[in-house]
Enzyme design. Structure first.
Site, PDB file in Angstrom:
ATOM      1  N   ARG A   1     -28.609  67.311 -31.302  1.00 53.62           N
ATOM      2  CA  ARG A   1     -27.005  66.822 -30.708  1.00 53.62           C
ATOM      3  C   ARG A   1     -25.927  66.702 -30.407  1.00 53.62           C
ATOM      4  NH1 ARG A   1     -30.359  61.548 -31.585  1.00 53.62           N
ATOM      5  NH2 ARG A   1     -29.725  61.840 -33.567  1.00 53.62           N
TER       6      ARG A   1
ATOM      7  N   TYR B   1     -32.038  42.403 -36.355  1.00 59.26           N
ATOM      8  CA  TYR B   1     -32.698  42.982 -37.344  1.00 59.26           C
ATOM      9  C   TYR B   1     -32.522  42.759 -38.452  1.00 59.26           C
ATOM     10  CZ  TYR B   1     -34.306  47.292 -39.903  1.00 59.26           C
ATOM     11  OH  TYR B   1     -34.373  47.937 -41.234  1.00 59.26           O
ATOM     12  N   ILE B   2     -31.149  43.531 -38.286  1.00 54.10           N
ATOM     13  CA  ILE B   2     -29.982  43.087 -39.627  1.00 54.10           C
ATOM     14  C   ILE B   2     -29.321  41.678 -39.592  1.00 54.10           C
ATOM     15  CG2 ILE B   2     -28.069  43.620 -40.583  1.00 54.10           C
ATOM     16  CD1 ILE B   2     -28.106  46.265 -39.347  1.00 54.10           C
TER      17      ILE B   2
ATOM     18  N   TYR C   1     -19.237  53.791 -28.931  1.00 56.84           N
ATOM     19  CA  TYR C   1     -19.952  52.728 -29.798  1.00 56.84           C
ATOM     20  C   TYR C   1     -18.751  53.061 -30.685  1.00 56.84           C
ATOM     21  CZ  TYR C   1     -22.573  51.243 -33.542  1.00 56.84           C
ATOM     22  OH  TYR C   1     -23.159  50.637 -34.526  1.00 56.84           O
TER      23      TYR C   1
ATOM     24  N   ASP D   1     -24.207  64.949 -32.798  1.00 59.83           N
ATOM     25  CA  ASP D   1     -24.471  64.357 -33.994  1.00 59.83           C
ATOM     26  C   ASP D   1     -23.939  65.111 -35.898  1.00 59.83           C
ATOM     27  OD1 ASP D   1     -26.395  62.479 -34.330  1.00 59.83           O
ATOM     28  OD2 ASP D   1     -28.145  64.148 -34.284  1.00 59.83           O
TER      29      ASP D   1
ATOM     30  N   HIS E   1     -34.592  54.438 -34.160  1.00 62.82           N
ATOM     31  CA  HIS E   1     -33.752  55.079 -35.462  1.00 62.82           C
ATOM     32  C   HIS E   1     -35.302  55.276 -35.576  1.00 62.82           C
ATOM     33  CE1 HIS E   1     -30.831  51.210 -35.401  1.00 62.82           C
ATOM     34  NE2 HIS E   1     -30.614  52.580 -35.300  1.00 62.82           N
TER      35      HIS E   1
HETATM   36  N1  LIG Z   1     -28.774  49.295 -37.565  1.00 64.52           N
HETATM   37  C1  LIG Z   1     -28.281  50.284 -37.554  1.00 64.52           C
HETATM   38  O1  LIG Z   1     -28.629  51.073 -38.987  1.00 64.52           O
HETATM   39  C2  LIG Z   1     -26.735  50.172 -37.809  1.00 64.52           C
HETATM   40  C3  LIG Z   1     -26.080  51.015 -38.612  1.00 64.52           C
HETATM   41  C4  LIG Z   1     -23.928  51.037 -37.975  1.00 64.52           C
HETATM   42  C5  LIG Z   1     -24.011  49.530 -38.049  1.00 64.52           C
HETATM   43  N2  LIG Z   1     -25.159  48.710 -37.225  1.00 64.52           N
HETATM   44  C6  LIG Z   1     -23.793  47.236 -36.199  1.00 64.52           C
HETATM   45  O2  LIG Z   1     -25.188  46.173 -37.300  1.00 64.52           O
HETATM   46  C7  LIG Z   1     -24.945  45.358 -35.513  1.00 64.52           C
HETATM   47  C8  LIG Z   1     -26.650  44.756 -36.066  1.00 64.52           C
HETATM   48  O3  LIG Z   1     -27.040  45.797 -35.670  1.00 64.52           O
HETATM   49  P1  LIG Z   1     -28.750  45.540 -35.621  1.00 64.52           P
HETATM   50  O4  LIG Z   1     -29.785  46.972 -35.364  1.00 64.52           O
HETATM   51  O5  LIG Z   1     -29.662  44.510 -36.042  1.00 64.52           O
HETATM   52  O6  LIG Z   1     -28.691  45.544 -34.179  1.00 64.52           O
HETATM   53  P2  LIG Z   1     -29.884  44.167 -32.852  1.00 64.52           P
HETATM   54  O7  LIG Z   1     -30.272  44.579 -31.502  1.00 64.52           O
HETATM   55  O8  LIG Z   1     -31.168  44.679 -33.348  1.00 64.52           O
HETATM   56  O9  LIG Z   1     -29.300  43.292 -33.105  1.00 64.52           O
HETATM   57  C9  LIG Z   1     -28.176  42.681 -32.520  1.00 64.52           C
HETATM   58  C10 LIG Z   1     -27.704  41.198 -32.077  1.00 64.52           C
HETATM   59  O10 LIG Z   1     -27.355  40.794 -31.335  1.00 64.52           O
HETATM   60  C11 LIG Z   1     -27.165  40.182 -30.065  1.00 64.52           C
HETATM   61  N3  LIG Z   1     -26.102  40.323 -29.184  1.00 64.52           N
HETATM   62  C12 LIG Z   1     -25.722  41.050 -28.967  1.00 64.52           C
HETATM   63  N4  LIG Z   1     -24.977  41.451 -28.068  1.00 64.52           N
HETATM   64  C13 LIG Z   1     -24.482  39.879 -27.566  1.00 64.52           C
HETATM   65  C14 LIG Z   1     -24.053  39.165 -26.725  1.00 64.52           C
HETATM   66  N5  LIG Z   1     -22.314  39.576 -25.626  1.00 64.52           N
HETATM   67  N6  LIG Z   1     -23.924  37.343 -27.688  1.00 64.52           N
HETATM   68  C15 LIG Z   1     -24.858  36.930 -28.338  1.00 64.52           C
HETATM   69  N7  LIG Z   1     -25.523  38.388 -28.919  1.00 64.52           N
HETATM   70  C16 LIG Z   1     -25.587  39.510 -28.651  1.00 64.52           C
HETATM   71  C17 LIG Z   1     -28.888  41.012 -29.142  1.00 64.52           C
HETATM   72  O11 LIG Z   1     -29.994  39.674 -28.476  1.00 64.52           O
HETATM   73  C18 LIG Z   1     -29.262  41.056 -30.801  1.00 64.52           C
HETATM   74  O12 LIG Z   1     -30.100  39.725 -30.989  1.00 64.52           O
HETATM   75  C19 LIG Z   1     -24.411  45.777 -34.560  1.00 64.52           C
HETATM   76  O13 LIG Z   1     -23.515  45.496 -34.672  1.00 64.52           O
HETATM   77  C20 LIG Z   1     -24.596  47.311 -34.926  1.00 64.52           C
HETATM   78  O14 LIG Z   1     -23.855  47.774 -34.060  1.00 64.52           O
HETATM   79  C21 LIG Z   1     -26.278  48.753 -36.737  1.00 64.52           C
END
Ligand SMILES: NC(=O)c1ccc[n+]([C@@H]2O[C@H](COP(=O)([O-])OP(=O)(O)OC[C@H]3O[C@@H](n4cnc5c(N)ncnc54)[C@H](O)[C@@H]3O)[C@@H](O)[C@H]2O)c1
Length: 326
Positions: A279, A11-12, A138, A282, A186
């Protein structure tokens, strides 16, 4: 700049990769597609698992020079991390080590999280000087990765910026690109899925928190604002800037009920809700103090209006009810 983006089909990561490409950077993505979607990124992509040290080394040997690395790849389900802590330590810490070993000295931008803070000491916006006391695996894996990067920087083996996101949300305004997790945990996408009939309803976890309307308060930061912050972090490191951990949030909180009202206003439909128990773990109130990111990166949220943010998410989900499968 030539930039390596891990997790660039997520996503991000895919939102940021697209932003960087629009800004004229060359982007190379690594993703194992365990959670991400091939269709989310149409540029250079290497499918490999970052937990595999040999695969990361082999990639580094043939990939050529990069000016910076943004590491998004991780598992990011808090509840799952409590049930499967070892899986989370391997998924979230081991890849950081492998990348540092394979790319010595490369400026490193790391996806961290407000979950590194744990229970906030009070209801003030969280600032970066607070101690990191994560309350779930986490958050602990992310805090440990920050420490790894800090130790590397102190030894002059590479600078880093750890970006502690609050709640990432929103999508491209034209609905072309957005969030697609399975399962989706989310709030904004779940509320939209409840409206779409894709979920039986939305459970609100606790309505008796010490907040104005009794529901939890979070800081929703638009994913496009996050993308801009990553570019600013790379520029900062490229100019020899200090290694640092920074919050990325708007500084404004919205309660679960306010988010539900925003989804109802945007969709014109009622979100079917039911009250559930709190939860465990939380926090009632998680809002960023984003001042340091403004001072150090010159970055601040530009898309912080909740209704407008929810509108972008609605545009994506209504055009793609099955995510990238639609
Ligand atoms: N979404 C949020 O609100 C949020 C908030 C705080 C931090 N984060 C952090 O931001 C980052 C991205 O979050 P997101 O929501 O986009 O997650 P997401 O799951 O959509 O994206 C993570 C990507 O990493 C890839 N991936 C995971 N393990 C892997 C590995 N071992 N090798 C190669 N690729 C791998 C997955 O296939 C996926 O495409 C994460 O590190 C998450 O912890 C997200």
């Amino acid at each position: 700049m030539r930039i390596l983006v891990t997790g660039g089909c997520g996503y991000i990561g895919s939102t940021t990769a697209r932003h960087l490409r629009r800004q004229g950077h060359e982007v190379v993505v690594i993703d194992d597609l365990s959670e991400g979607h091939q269709a989310a990124w149409d540029g250079a992509m290497h499918q490999l698992d970052l937990r595999d040290a040999d695969a990361v080394q082999a990639f580094a040997l043939k990939a050529g020079e990069f000016g910076g690395l943004i590491h998004f790849a991780a598992r990011a389900y808090v509840g799952e991390s409590v049930e499967q802590p070892l899986r989370y330590w391997r998924a979230n810490l081991v890849p950081v080590l492998h990348l540092c070993e394979a790319f010595p000295g490369l400026p490193f931008v790391f996806s961290s999280t407000c979950a590194t803070y744990g229970e906030p000491p009070n209801e003030d916006p969280l600032h970066e000087q607070l101690p990191l006391r994560p309350v779930n695996p986490y958050g602990a894996t992310k805090a440990a990765a920050e420490r790894l990067l800090q130790d590397r920087a102190v030894a002059s083996q590479g600078s880093y910026v750890a970006l502690r996101y609050f709640n990432a949300a929103g999508a491209e305004p034209d609905g072309s690109h957005g969030e697609a997790h399975d399962p989706e945990n989310h709030l904004i996408p779940r509320a939209i899925q409840a409206v779409q009939g894709l979920l039986p309803g939305l459970t609100i976890f606790g309505n008796d928190w010490p907040t104005p309307d009794g529901t939890c308060v979070r800081d929703y930061i638009h994913v496009r604002d996050l993308a801009r912050a990553h570019e600013a972090a790379l520029v900062h490191l490229g100019q020899g800037g200090e290694s640092v951990a920074l919050n990325l949030g708007t500084g404004q909180g919205a309660s679960v009920k306010e988010v539900v009202q925003a989804v109802e206003a945007v969709s014109g439909q009622t979100v079917p809700c039911e009250d559930g128990p709190r939860r465990p773990g939380d926090p009632s109130y998680l809002v960023a103090n984003p001042r340091a990111a403004k001072e150090i990166l010159g970055w601040e949220a530009q898309e912080s209006d909740l209704l407008a943010l929810v509108q972008t998410a609605w545009n994506w989900h209504s055009q793609h009810p099955q995510g990238y499968r639609s």
